[in-house]
Design a protein around this motif. Structure first.
Motif, PDB file in Angstrom:
ATOM      1  N   THR A  94       0.808  -1.233   0.000  1.00 12.00           N
ATOM      2  CA  THR A  94       0.000   0.000   0.000  1.00 12.00           C
ATOM      3  C   THR A  94       0.833   1.271   0.000  1.00 12.00           C
ATOM      4  OG1 THR A  94      -0.179  -0.161   2.404  1.00 12.00           O
ATOM      5  CG2 THR A  94      -2.001  -1.082   1.094  1.00 12.00           C
ATOM      6  N   ILE A  95       2.106   1.166   0.364  1.00  8.30           N
ATOM      7  CA  ILE A  95       2.952   2.364   0.284  1.00  8.30           C
ATOM      8  C   ILE A  95       3.988   2.229  -0.841  1.00  8.30           C
ATOM      9  CG2 ILE A  95       2.593   3.140   2.661  1.00  8.30           C
ATOM     10  CD1 ILE A  95       5.250   1.835   3.421  1.00  8.30           C
ATOM     11  N   ASN A  96       3.625   1.430  -1.854  1.00 13.45           N
ATOM     12  CA  ASN A  96       4.351   1.291  -3.116  1.00 13.45           C
ATOM     13  C   ASN A  96       5.746   0.676  -2.980  1.00 13.45           C
ATOM     14  OD1 ASN A  96       4.078   1.438  -5.869  1.00 13.45           O
ATOM     15  ND2 ASN A  96       5.129   3.397  -6.022  1.00 13.45           N
ATOM     16  N   ARG A  97       5.948  -0.155  -1.950  1.00 17.29           N
ATOM     17  CA  ARG A  97       7.198  -0.895  -1.837  1.00 17.29           C
ATOM     18  C   ARG A  97       7.008  -2.258  -2.494  1.00 17.29           C
ATOM     19  NH1 ARG A  97       7.905  -0.918   4.495  1.00 17.29           N
ATOM     20  NH2 ARG A  97       5.857  -1.758   4.100  1.00 17.29           N
ATOM     21  N   THR A  98       8.036  -2.724  -3.180  1.00 17.60           N
ATOM     22  CA  THR A  98       7.973  -4.058  -3.764  1.00 17.60           C
ATOM     23  C   THR A  98       8.256  -5.084  -2.681  1.00 17.60           C
ATOM     24  OG1 THR A  98       8.687  -3.242  -5.917  1.00 17.60           O
ATOM     25  CG2 THR A  98       8.942  -5.602  -5.523  1.00 17.60           C
ATOM     26  N   GLN A  99       7.342  -6.023  -2.525  1.00 14.00           N
ATOM     27  CA  GLN A  99       7.457  -7.085  -1.527  1.00 14.00           C
ATOM     28  C   GLN A  99       7.515  -8.426  -2.241  1.00 14.00           C
ATOM     29  OE1 GLN A  99       7.614  -6.506   1.844  1.00 14.00           O
ATOM     30  NE2 GLN A  99       7.507  -4.305   1.433  1.00 14.00           N
ATOM     31  N   ARG A 100       8.153  -9.426  -1.634  1.00 11.89           N
ATOM     32  CA  ARG A 100       8.225 -10.775  -2.185  1.00 11.89           C
ATOM     33  C   ARG A 100       7.485 -11.715  -1.249  1.00 11.89           C
ATOM     34  NH1 ARG A 100      10.065 -11.061  -6.980  1.00 11.89           N
ATOM     35  NH2 ARG A 100      10.662 -13.217  -6.809  1.00 11.89           N
ATOM     36  N   THR A 101       6.825 -12.692  -1.835  1.00 12.88           N
ATOM     37  CA  THR A 101       6.130 -13.717  -1.050  1.00 12.88           C
ATOM     38  C   THR A 101       5.999 -14.960  -1.904  1.00 12.88           C
ATOM     39  OG1 THR A 101       4.194 -14.164   0.336  1.00 12.88           O
ATOM     40  CG2 THR A 101       3.781 -13.046  -1.755  1.00 12.88           C
ATOM     41  N   THR A 102       5.599 -16.062  -1.292  1.00 10.03           N
ATOM     42  CA  THR A 102       5.289 -17.272  -2.055  1.00 10.03           C
ATOM     43  C   THR A 102       3.777 -17.367  -2.168  1.00 10.03           C
ATOM     44  OG1 THR A 102       5.349 -18.623  -0.062  1.00 10.03           O
ATOM     45  CG2 THR A 102       7.358 -18.556  -1.390  1.00 10.03           C
ATOM     46  N   ALA A 103       3.333 -17.785  -3.330  1.00  9.84           N
ATOM     47  CA  ALA A 103       1.897 -17.879  -3.585  1.00  9.84           C
ATOM     48  C   ALA A 103       1.614 -19.132  -4.395  1.00  9.84           C
ATOM     49  CB  ALA A 103       1.412 -16.643  -4.346  1.00  9.84           C
ATOM     50  N   TYR A 104       0.438 -19.691  -4.168  1.00  9.66           N
ATOM     51  CA  TYR A 104      -0.013 -20.797  -5.004  1.00  9.66           C
ATOM     52  C   TYR A 104      -0.402 -20.222  -6.365  1.00  9.66           C
ATOM     53  CZ  TYR A 104      -0.199 -23.774  -0.885  1.00  9.66           C
ATOM     54  OH  TYR A 104       0.131 -24.500   0.220  1.00  9.66           O
ATOM     55  N   VAL A 105      -0.115 -20.984  -7.431  1.00 10.17           N
ATOM     56  CA  VAL A 105      -0.400 -20.522  -8.781  1.00 10.17           C
ATOM     57  C   VAL A 105      -1.392 -21.480  -9.432  1.00 10.17           C
ATOM     58  CG1 VAL A 105       0.563 -19.950 -11.039  1.00 10.17           C
ATOM     59  CG2 VAL A 105       1.920 -19.563  -8.966  1.00 10.17           C
ATOM     60  N   PHE A 106      -2.526 -20.935  -9.845  1.00  8.85           N
ATOM     61  CA  PHE A 106      -3.564 -21.705 -10.525  1.00  8.85           C
ATOM     62  C   PHE A 106      -3.450 -21.439 -12.020  1.00  8.85           C
ATOM     63  CE2 PHE A 106      -5.106 -20.758  -6.277  1.00  8.85           C
ATOM     64  CZ  PHE A 106      -5.549 -21.988  -5.833  1.00  8.85           C
ATOM     65  N   THR A 107      -3.306 -22.496 -12.829  1.00  2.11           N
ATOM     66  CA  THR A 107      -3.207 -22.337 -14.279  1.00  2.11           C
ATOM     67  C   THR A 107      -4.116 -23.327 -14.992  1.00  2.11           C
ATOM     68  OG1 THR A 107      -1.351 -23.870 -14.405  1.00  2.11           O
ATOM     69  CG2 THR A 107      -0.808 -21.526 -14.224  1.00  2.11           C
ATOM     70  N   GLY A 108      -4.460 -22.999 -16.206  1.00  2.00           N
ATOM     71  CA  GLY A 108      -5.259 -23.886 -17.047  1.00  2.00           C
ATOM     72  C   GLY A 108      -6.675 -24.070 -16.539  1.00  2.00           C
TER      73      GLY A 108
END
Length: 184
Positions: free
Chosen positions: A57-71
């Motif tokens: 929300t204050i425009n900083r780039t953050q990294r995290t792990t996320a599940y990815v749904f494809t197809g």
């Protein structure tokens, strides 16, 4: 939560658990727990995880792990997750998948058209008689006249035309690549 996603350019439709959290206004860790609970219950299979970045929300780039749904399966599973988290947001996620499908199908079609034209151009460079046939047909000449001008038999010219049509050439309307334009 208002998150701007930093996503790579790709022709693969995908949605992450982080995006789902943003859509349903839930914490990402709660979304991940819901996914894991649905997997434990046998409702869905565990999607792959990847590291992703987002702007907070204050425009900083953050990294995290996320599940990815494809197809198609990923689409179904992500809709299931949203329905579990917040049933009234199900329509929003369906709309988001439709947007993804429109973008990918438009991009894929444009890429396919460009590749198709490049292959046609290359084929015409490799087969100069075919380029000559298109050129003369554009001038309105008949098959016999074309055969005489390119020093081939009528049956050979007809075979070339059938082969070109089988490969998707519209002889009457096929544009000539600029470098193949012939001078008469």
């Amino acid at each position: 939560m208002n998150i701007t996603f930093v996503t790579p350019a790709s022709n693969i439709q995908s949605m992450t658990s982080l995006q789902i959290a943003d859509i349903v206004s839930a914490r990402h860790d709660n979304v991940k727990r819901t996914i894991e609970r649905l997997v434990d219950q046998g409702v869905m299979t565990l999607p792959p995880m990847e590291e992703t970045s987002f702007k907070d929300t204050i425009n900083r780039t953050q990294r995290t792990t996320a599940y990815v749904f494809t197809g198609e399966q990923g689409k179904l599973d992500s809709i299931t997750v949203v329905a579990q988290l917040c049933p009234h947001f199900t329509a929003m996620i369906v709309k988001r998948w439709q947007e993804l499908e429109r973008v990918v199908s438009t991009d894929s079609y444009q890429i396919m058209q460009a590749q198709n034209q490049a292959l046609k151009d290359e084929l015409l460079r490799a087969r100069p008689a075919w380029a000559d046939i298109i050129h003369y047909k554009h001038m309105g000449l008949g098959t016999s006249e074309v055969a005489r001008l390119i020093d081939r038999a009528n049956s050979t010219v007809n075979t070339y035309i059938r082969n070109m049509q089988a490969l998707g050439y519209d002889i009457a309307n096929e544009p000539q690549p600029a470098q193949l334009t012939l001078e008469v």
